[in-house]
Design a protein around this motif. Sequence first.
Motif, short mmCIF file in Angstrom:
data_model
loop_
_atom_site.label_atom_id
_atom_site.label_comp_id
_atom_site.label_asym_id
_atom_site.label_seq_id
_atom_site.Cartn_x
_atom_site.Cartn_y
_atom_site.Cartn_z
N TRP A 1 1.07 -1.18 -0.14
CA TRP A 1 0.12 0.09 0.04
C TRP A 1 0.91 1.21 -0.15
CZ3 TRP A 1 -4.74 1.41 -0.93
CH2 TRP A 1 -5.50 2.51 -0.47
N LEU A 2 0.50 2.32 -0.83
CA LEU A 2 1.19 3.57 -0.63
C LEU A 2 0.09 4.53 -0.43
CD1 LEU A 2 3.81 4.91 -1.30
CD2 LEU A 2 2.96 5.27 -3.54
N GLY A 3 0.23 5.40 0.64
CA GLY A 3 -0.85 6.33 0.80
C GLY A 3 -0.51 7.72 0.17
N PHE A 4 -1.59 8.50 0.26
CA PHE A 4 -1.48 10.14 -0.43
C PHE A 4 -0.09 10.50 0.58
CE2 PHE A 4 -6.07 9.51 -1.35
CZ PHE A 4 -5.82 9.69 -2.65
N GLU A 5 0.03 10.30 1.65
CA GLU A 5 1.16 10.96 2.40
C GLU A 5 2.37 10.48 2.15
OE1 GLU A 5 -0.22 7.63 5.01
OE2 GLU A 5 -1.03 9.21 3.52
N ASP A 6 2.55 9.30 1.44
CA ASP A 6 3.63 8.65 1.33
C ASP A 6 4.57 8.82 -0.03
OD1 ASP A 6 3.46 7.06 3.76
OD2 ASP A 6 2.33 5.68 2.49
N ALA A 7 3.97 9.79 -0.68
CA ALA A 7 4.77 10.33 -1.93
C ALA A 7 4.58 11.82 -1.97
CB ALA A 7 3.94 9.61 -3.31
N ASP A 8 5.57 12.55 -2.32
CA ASP A 8 5.65 13.88 -2.50
C ASP A 8 5.79 14.20 -4.11
OD1 ASP A 8 6.16 16.62 -2.44
OD2 ASP A 8 7.75 16.69 -1.14
N ILE A 9 4.81 14.91 -4.52
CA ILE A 9 4.77 14.96 -6.11
C ILE A 9 5.04 16.59 -6.36
CG2 ILE A 9 3.14 14.86 -8.07
CD1 ILE A 9 3.24 12.28 -6.52
N THR A 10 5.83 16.44 -7.29
CA THR A 10 6.37 17.79 -7.69
C THR A 10 5.92 18.17 -9.27
OG1 THR A 10 8.61 17.98 -6.39
CG2 THR A 10 8.32 19.62 -8.36
N THR B 1 5.33 17.84 -17.06
CA THR B 1 5.75 16.64 -16.33
C THR B 1 5.85 16.69 -14.76
OG1 THR B 1 8.24 17.89 -16.02
CG2 THR B 1 7.84 16.74 -17.93
N PHE B 2 5.87 15.61 -13.87
CA PHE B 2 5.96 15.56 -12.61
C PHE B 2 6.86 14.44 -12.16
CE2 PHE B 2 2.47 12.47 -13.82
CZ PHE B 2 2.83 11.45 -13.03
N HIS B 3 7.30 14.70 -11.11
CA HIS B 3 8.30 13.55 -10.42
C HIS B 3 7.61 13.37 -8.98
CE1 HIS B 3 11.68 11.32 -9.02
NE2 HIS B 3 11.59 12.04 -7.89
N PHE C 1 9.27 8.00 -9.24
CA PHE C 1 8.80 7.80 -10.56
C PHE C 1 8.73 9.16 -11.24
CE2 PHE C 1 6.36 4.49 -8.30
CZ PHE C 1 6.74 3.35 -8.99
N ASP C 2 8.99 9.29 -12.39
CA ASP C 2 8.93 10.39 -13.47
C ASP C 2 7.65 10.00 -14.39
OD1 ASP C 2 11.05 11.96 -12.74
OD2 ASP C 2 12.48 10.36 -13.68
N GLY C 3 6.77 11.15 -14.14
CA GLY C 3 5.50 11.03 -15.16
C GLY C 3 5.44 12.26 -16.12
N ARG C 4 4.27 12.25 -16.78
CA ARG C 4 3.92 13.35 -17.74
C ARG C 4 2.34 13.38 -17.62
NH1 ARG C 4 5.99 12.40 -23.42
NH2 ARG C 4 5.75 14.54 -23.67
N TRP C 5 1.84 14.74 -17.89
CA TRP C 5 0.64 15.06 -17.67
C TRP C 5 0.20 15.88 -19.04
CZ3 TRP C 5 -0.81 20.03 -17.60
CH2 TRP C 5 -0.03 20.94 -17.25
#
Length: 212
Positions: free
Chosen positions: A163-172, A178-180, A193-197
């Motif tokens: 499980w990964l909670g909302f509080e367990d990932a800091d999204i920039t 893009t986002f990280h 993870f590196d992502g795109r939007w």
Amino acid sequence: MLEQLLPPPVVAVERYDDEQPADLFPEEEALIVNAVPKRRFEFSSVRACARDAMRRLGVEPVAILPGPKREPLWPEGVVGSLTHCAGYRAAALALSTDFRTIGIDAEPHAPAPEGVLGAIALPSEIDRMPGLAAEDPKICWDRLLFSAKESTYKAWFPVTRRWLGFEDADITLAADGTFHSRILLADTPVAGFDGRWLVQGDVLVTAIAVPA
């Protein structure tokens, strides 16, 4: 939309309506036998996208059943992700020899309901919101943050089975599309993870694809 975000050879299939009937396997039909029409349309049309993607990968289409955390269970050798929101359904699949994991999410491009940002965002993420809004006020950054968190979880769980909670990932988030996602758990096997939007019309999508 997703083809602009995901690298080949990921196969992305999208639908913007439920006008074409989507057949289900008996095992899938049993899961929604008492579902309301809206749920039936979502469930069946997103699976039609996934089976189309399987064919394009050269994989025999099969029933797509949910796992213990409601994650889609893919055939051996396939990784992928599903998403749907009002007016949009999509699947993104690849062979596991090419990609380790995929996570996609679609949301209406509208401000998040009241209270959602406070429930899902870290203080650092909230602090970045004014700067993002100043850079591009047309984007609903709070909803985009929620979507990026969803894509992060969808990419995380198949790799870790945790499980990964909302509080367990800091999204920039970045205005360049893009986002990280930085994973905050101390004993994580995945640092981030590196992502795109992308936003088109009334829909925003986020996507993560990690090469094998």
